[in-house]
Design a protein around this motif. Sequence first.
Motif, mmCIF file in Angstrom:
data_model
loop_
_atom_site.group_PDB
_atom_site.id
_atom_site.type_symbol
_atom_site.label_atom_id
_atom_site.label_comp_id
_atom_site.label_asym_id
_atom_site.label_seq_id
_atom_site.Cartn_x
_atom_site.Cartn_y
_atom_site.Cartn_z
ATOM 1 N N PHE A 31 -14.056 -7.346 -9.091
ATOM 2 C CA PHE A 31 -14.614 -6.004 -8.941
ATOM 3 C C PHE A 31 -13.969 -5.260 -7.772
ATOM 4 O O PHE A 31 -13.963 -5.740 -6.646
ATOM 5 N N ILE A 32 -13.427 -4.088 -8.056
ATOM 6 C CA ILE A 32 -12.921 -3.180 -7.021
ATOM 7 C C ILE A 32 -13.839 -1.961 -7.073
ATOM 8 O O ILE A 32 -13.865 -1.238 -8.072
ATOM 9 N N ASN A 33 -14.596 -1.752 -5.989
ATOM 10 C CA ASN A 33 -15.570 -0.660 -6.042
ATOM 11 C C ASN A 33 -14.912 0.705 -5.841
ATOM 12 O O ASN A 33 -13.745 0.815 -5.474
ATOM 13 N N ASN A 34 -15.688 1.733 -6.127
ATOM 14 C CA ASN A 34 -15.173 3.102 -6.108
ATOM 15 C C ASN A 34 -14.586 3.510 -4.764
ATOM 16 O O ASN A 34 -13.637 4.291 -4.722
ATOM 17 N N PHE A 35 -15.128 3.022 -3.669
ATOM 18 C CA PHE A 35 -14.584 3.390 -2.361
ATOM 19 C C PHE A 35 -13.092 3.067 -2.301
ATOM 20 O O PHE A 35 -12.267 3.898 -1.925
ATOM 21 N N TRP A 36 -12.758 1.834 -2.690
ATOM 22 C CA TRP A 36 -11.357 1.408 -2.637
ATOM 23 C C TRP A 36 -10.536 2.127 -3.693
ATOM 24 O O TRP A 36 -9.374 2.485 -3.442
ATOM 25 N N LEU A 37 -11.106 2.347 -4.879
ATOM 26 C CA LEU A 37 -10.381 3.060 -5.933
ATOM 27 C C LEU A 37 -10.014 4.479 -5.487
ATOM 28 O O LEU A 37 -8.880 4.924 -5.682
ATOM 29 N N TYR A 38 -10.958 5.170 -4.888
ATOM 30 C CA TYR A 38 -10.682 6.535 -4.442
ATOM 31 C C TYR A 38 -9.768 6.548 -3.217
ATOM 32 O O TYR A 38 -8.927 7.425 -3.087
ATOM 33 N N LEU A 39 -9.927 5.580 -2.343
ATOM 34 C CA LEU A 39 -9.082 5.515 -1.157
ATOM 35 C C LEU A 39 -7.627 5.235 -1.525
ATOM 36 O O LEU A 39 -6.709 5.553 -0.761
ATOM 37 N N ALA A 40 -7.405 4.701 -2.719
ATOM 38 C CA ALA A 40 -6.050 4.402 -3.186
ATOM 39 C C ALA A 40 -5.214 5.661 -3.404
ATOM 40 O O ALA A 40 -4.005 5.561 -3.642
ATOM 41 N N PHE A 41 -5.814 6.844 -3.260
ATOM 42 C CA PHE A 41 -5.019 8.068 -3.360
ATOM 43 C C PHE A 41 -3.966 8.111 -2.248
ATOM 44 O O PHE A 41 -2.945 8.787 -2.380
ATOM 45 N N ASP A 42 -4.221 7.351 -1.152
ATOM 46 C CA ASP A 42 -3.261 7.281 -0.044
ATOM 47 C C ASP A 42 -3.078 5.807 0.324
ATOM 48 O O ASP A 42 -3.919 5.229 1.015
ATOM 49 N N PRO A 43 -2.004 5.176 -0.142
ATOM 50 C CA PRO A 43 -1.819 3.740 0.097
ATOM 51 C C PRO A 43 -1.826 3.339 1.570
ATOM 52 O O PRO A 43 -2.339 2.268 1.911
ATOM 53 N N THR A 44 -1.309 4.172 2.443
ATOM 54 C CA THR A 44 -1.295 3.838 3.876
ATOM 55 C C THR A 44 -2.716 3.782 4.415
ATOM 56 O O THR A 44 -3.093 2.833 5.119
ATOM 57 N N LEU A 45 -3.510 4.790 4.087
ATOM 58 C CA LEU A 45 -4.900 4.813 4.537
ATOM 59 C C LEU A 45 -5.670 3.640 3.942
ATOM 60 O O LEU A 45 -6.443 2.975 4.638
ATOM 61 N N LEU A 46 -5.440 3.353 2.674
ATOM 62 C CA LEU A 46 -6.083 2.211 2.015
ATOM 63 C C LEU A 46 -5.764 0.916 2.758
ATOM 64 O O LEU A 46 -6.674 0.130 3.065
ATOM 65 N N GLU A 47 -4.513 0.691 3.072
ATOM 66 C CA GLU A 47 -4.110 -0.531 3.783
ATOM 67 C C GLU A 47 -4.784 -0.621 5.155
ATOM 68 O O GLU A 47 -5.296 -1.685 5.528
ATOM 69 N N GLN A 48 -4.775 0.472 5.888
ATOM 70 C CA GLN A 48 -5.350 0.473 7.236
ATOM 71 C C GLN A 48 -6.849 0.201 7.206
ATOM 72 O O GLN A 48 -7.353 -0.627 7.971
ATOM 73 N N VAL A 49 -7.557 0.894 6.325
ATOM 74 C CA VAL A 49 -9.013 0.737 6.267
ATOM 75 C C VAL A 49 -9.375 -0.659 5.772
ATOM 76 O O VAL A 49 -10.261 -1.313 6.338
ATOM 77 N N TRP A 50 -8.689 -1.147 4.724
ATOM 78 C CA TRP A 50 -8.997 -2.484 4.231
ATOM 79 C C TRP A 50 -8.752 -3.537 5.314
ATOM 80 O O TRP A 50 -9.561 -4.442 5.503
ATOM 81 N N THR A 51 -7.664 -3.432 6.038
ATOM 82 C CA THR A 51 -7.374 -4.395 7.100
ATOM 83 C C THR A 51 -8.499 -4.420 8.127
ATOM 84 O O THR A 51 -8.981 -5.497 8.515
#
Length: 134
Positions: A31-51
């Motif tokens: 399961f990948i929830n909507n937060f991560w799906l929507y944050l994927a609009f910017d891969p750099t931001l996604l990587e930083q926030v997930w880390t």
Amino acid sequence: MATVSAPANPESDPRVKAVFDDIRATRGTDFINNFWLYLAFDPTLLEQVWTDVRDLMARPTLLDAKTKEMIYIAVSIANACDYCIHSHTASAKAQGMTDGEHAELLRIVSTAARTNHLVNGMKVPVDTAFDTDA
């Protein structure tokens, strides 16, 4: 309504796929929830926030997982983040938060909010005993 669009095929970007794969592995679910799906609009931001989230919330630290989730709920209530209130309440329950603990948490949050508003409204000076620089 959302202010950004979730990518139609987010995992076509190798950076997004790598983060999503790490989310799946870390959480032990597909399961990948909507937060991560929507944050994927910017891969750099996604990587930083997930880390940041992974290293603090999904790995062992000085606080246990349930306590961290309960703190996250309290901050999410204070920030009026409906999404985070729901997702972290579900996580806290998965970590063993009971209905009684949830009720107590809500009482603490409401009491803190009330006293914070009173102190801010009265502009009470901080006691010297609480000032670490004094």
